[in-house]
Write an enzyme that holds these catalytic residues in place. Structure first.
Site, mmCIF file in Angstrom:
data_model
loop_
_atom_site.group_PDB
_atom_site.id
_atom_site.type_symbol
_atom_site.label_atom_id
_atom_site.label_comp_id
_atom_site.label_asym_id
_atom_site.label_seq_id
_atom_site.Cartn_x
_atom_site.Cartn_y
_atom_site.Cartn_z
ATOM 1 N N LYS A 1 0.835 -1.197 0.000
ATOM 2 C CA LYS A 1 0.000 0.000 0.000
ATOM 3 C C LYS A 1 0.878 1.258 0.000
ATOM 4 O O LYS A 1 2.102 1.184 0.237
ATOM 5 C CB LYS A 1 -0.934 -0.044 1.215
ATOM 6 C CG LYS A 1 -1.942 -1.203 1.171
ATOM 7 C CD LYS A 1 -2.821 -1.206 2.415
ATOM 8 C CE LYS A 1 -3.828 -2.345 2.381
ATOM 9 N NZ LYS A 1 -4.718 -2.316 3.583
ATOM 10 N N TYR B 1 -12.041 -2.652 -3.381
ATOM 11 C CA TYR B 1 -12.634 -2.716 -2.044
ATOM 12 C C TYR B 1 -14.154 -2.712 -2.066
ATOM 13 O O TYR B 1 -14.783 -2.256 -1.112
ATOM 14 C CB TYR B 1 -12.080 -1.570 -1.195
ATOM 15 C CG TYR B 1 -10.669 -1.812 -0.719
ATOM 16 C CD1 TYR B 1 -10.340 -2.925 0.067
ATOM 17 C CD2 TYR B 1 -9.639 -0.925 -1.044
ATOM 18 C CE1 TYR B 1 -9.039 -3.154 0.501
ATOM 19 C CE2 TYR B 1 -8.331 -1.150 -0.608
ATOM 20 C CZ TYR B 1 -8.040 -2.266 0.172
ATOM 21 O OH TYR B 1 -6.751 -2.481 0.611
ATOM 22 N N ASN C 1 -1.829 -0.045 7.040
ATOM 23 C CA ASN C 1 -1.274 -1.303 7.547
ATOM 24 C C ASN C 1 -0.405 -2.033 6.514
ATOM 25 O O ASN C 1 -0.285 -3.257 6.517
ATOM 26 C CB ASN C 1 -2.397 -2.188 8.093
ATOM 27 C CG ASN C 1 -3.452 -2.507 7.041
ATOM 28 O OD1 ASN C 1 -3.308 -2.136 5.881
ATOM 29 N ND2 ASN C 1 -4.493 -3.211 7.435
ATOM 30 N N HIS D 1 -1.819 -5.418 1.405
ATOM 31 C CA HIS D 1 -3.088 -6.078 1.116
ATOM 32 C C HIS D 1 -2.760 -7.473 0.612
ATOM 33 O O HIS D 1 -1.838 -7.644 -0.180
ATOM 34 C CB HIS D 1 -3.860 -5.326 0.025
ATOM 35 C CG HIS D 1 -5.001 -6.133 -0.523
ATOM 36 N ND1 HIS D 1 -6.211 -6.223 0.129
ATOM 37 C CD2 HIS D 1 -5.095 -6.939 -1.614
ATOM 38 C CE1 HIS D 1 -7.002 -7.034 -0.555
ATOM 39 N NE2 HIS D 1 -6.356 -7.486 -1.615
ATOM 40 N N GLU E 1 -9.148 -9.636 -8.059
ATOM 41 C CA GLU E 1 -8.322 -8.464 -7.765
ATOM 42 C C GLU E 1 -7.141 -8.344 -8.733
ATOM 43 O O GLU E 1 -6.809 -7.248 -9.172
ATOM 44 C CB GLU E 1 -7.819 -8.534 -6.316
ATOM 45 C CG GLU E 1 -8.948 -8.339 -5.305
ATOM 46 C CD GLU E 1 -8.568 -8.747 -3.890
ATOM 47 O OE1 GLU E 1 -7.373 -9.014 -3.626
ATOM 48 O OE2 GLU E 1 -9.486 -8.811 -3.039
HETATM 49 N N1 UDP Z 1 -9.491 -0.873 7.451
HETATM 50 C C1 UDP Z 1 -9.643 0.309 8.138
HETATM 51 N N2 UDP Z 1 -10.360 0.290 9.314
HETATM 52 C C2 UDP Z 1 -10.935 -0.831 9.799
HETATM 53 C C3 UDP Z 1 -10.775 -2.034 9.085
HETATM 54 C C4 UDP Z 1 -10.053 -2.028 7.906
HETATM 55 O O1 UDP Z 1 -9.156 1.352 7.725
HETATM 56 O O2 UDP Z 1 -11.577 -0.791 10.861
HETATM 57 C C5 UDP Z 1 -8.725 -0.872 6.182
HETATM 58 C C6 UDP Z 1 -7.343 -1.517 6.316
HETATM 59 O O3 UDP Z 1 -6.448 -0.827 5.455
HETATM 60 C C7 UDP Z 1 -7.629 -2.922 5.823
HETATM 61 C C8 UDP Z 1 -8.611 -2.653 4.684
HETATM 62 O O4 UDP Z 1 -9.432 -1.617 5.200
HETATM 63 O O5 UDP Z 1 -6.448 -3.563 5.382
HETATM 64 C C9 UDP Z 1 -9.455 -3.819 4.270
HETATM 65 O O6 UDP Z 1 -10.069 -4.371 5.404
HETATM 66 P P1 UDP Z 1 -10.144 -5.956 5.608
HETATM 67 O O7 UDP Z 1 -11.104 -6.214 6.725
HETATM 68 O O8 UDP Z 1 -10.425 -6.602 4.298
HETATM 69 O O9 UDP Z 1 -8.677 -6.309 6.122
HETATM 70 P P2 UDP Z 1 -7.471 -7.091 5.413
HETATM 71 O O10 UDP Z 1 -8.081 -8.141 4.524
HETATM 72 O O11 UDP Z 1 -6.665 -6.068 4.654
HETATM 73 O O12 UDP Z 1 -6.688 -7.678 6.563
HETATM 74 MG MG MG Z 2 -9.561 -7.977 3.080
#
Ligand code: UDP
Ligand code: MG
Length: 146
Positions: free
Chosen positions: A9, A49, A112, A115, A126
């Site tokens: 990211k 997303y 974080n 992805h 994706e």
């Molecule tokens: N995210 C966020 N706040 C939250 C949860 C997720 O900003 O409370 C963001 C974070 O960058 C995350 C992305 O949205 O990686 C996608 O969320 P997901 O639950 O799919 O997490 P991932 O699959 O990336 O672990």
């Molecule tokens: Mg995810």
């Protein structure tokens, strides 16, 4: 053999962590089959997303992912989807285990670093947002370590 879609990211690019993140996946034995630096457009972010469209964090997430260059990648190997998810650590870096990418190098739940697709179907969907068919077939087949 399975393939997964992974992205460093914009925070990871900005912080100069691309090489170290790639190195971890290489060291695990996964094979890199596609990679590009990409300016994620709002339209690409919306596709990427779409499952989170109605979540409260969605606007902030789209703002973040479009804010600077990101690195889109496809990795291949045995159980690649699950292996990458394990190497990444859980979504909230505060809870991610030490030794994982998020556990070691991130703290913000939005920013974080990485992805990783959460299943074979989402990986396939994706990678097609970011790569053409030609780009997806261009990766020289290599045999990951097992
Ligand atoms: N995210 C966020 N706040 C939250 C949860 C997720 O900003 O409370 C963001 C974070 O960058 C995350 C992305 O949205 O990686 C996608 O969320 P997901 O639950 O799919 O997490 P991932 O699959 O990336 O672990
Ligand atoms: Mg995810």
């Amino acid at each position: 053999m399975s393939r997964t879609f992974v992205m460093v990211k914009p925070d990871g690019v900005r912080r100069g962590l691309v090489g170290r993140i790639v190195a971890r996946l290489e060291a695990k034995g996964l094979a890199l089959t596609a990679l590009k630096l990409v300016a994620v457009s709002p339209a690409m972010a919306a596709q990427h997303y779409e499952e989170h469209r109605d979540k409260p964090f969605y606007p902030e997430l789209v703002q973040f992912i479009t804010a600077g260059p990101a690195v889109a990648m496809v990795w291949e190997g045995r159980e690649a989807v699950a292996v990458v998810r394990g190497l990444m650590g859980v979504t909230d870096p505060a809870k991610a285990a030490p030794g994982t990418i998020r556990g070691d190098w991130a703290l913000s739940i939005t920013e974080n670093l990485v992805h990783g697709a959460d299943g074979e179907a989402s990986a396939d969907r994706e990678m097609r947002i970011y790569f053409s068919d030609a780009e997806l077939s261009a990766g020289t087949p290599r045999r990951p370590r097992d």
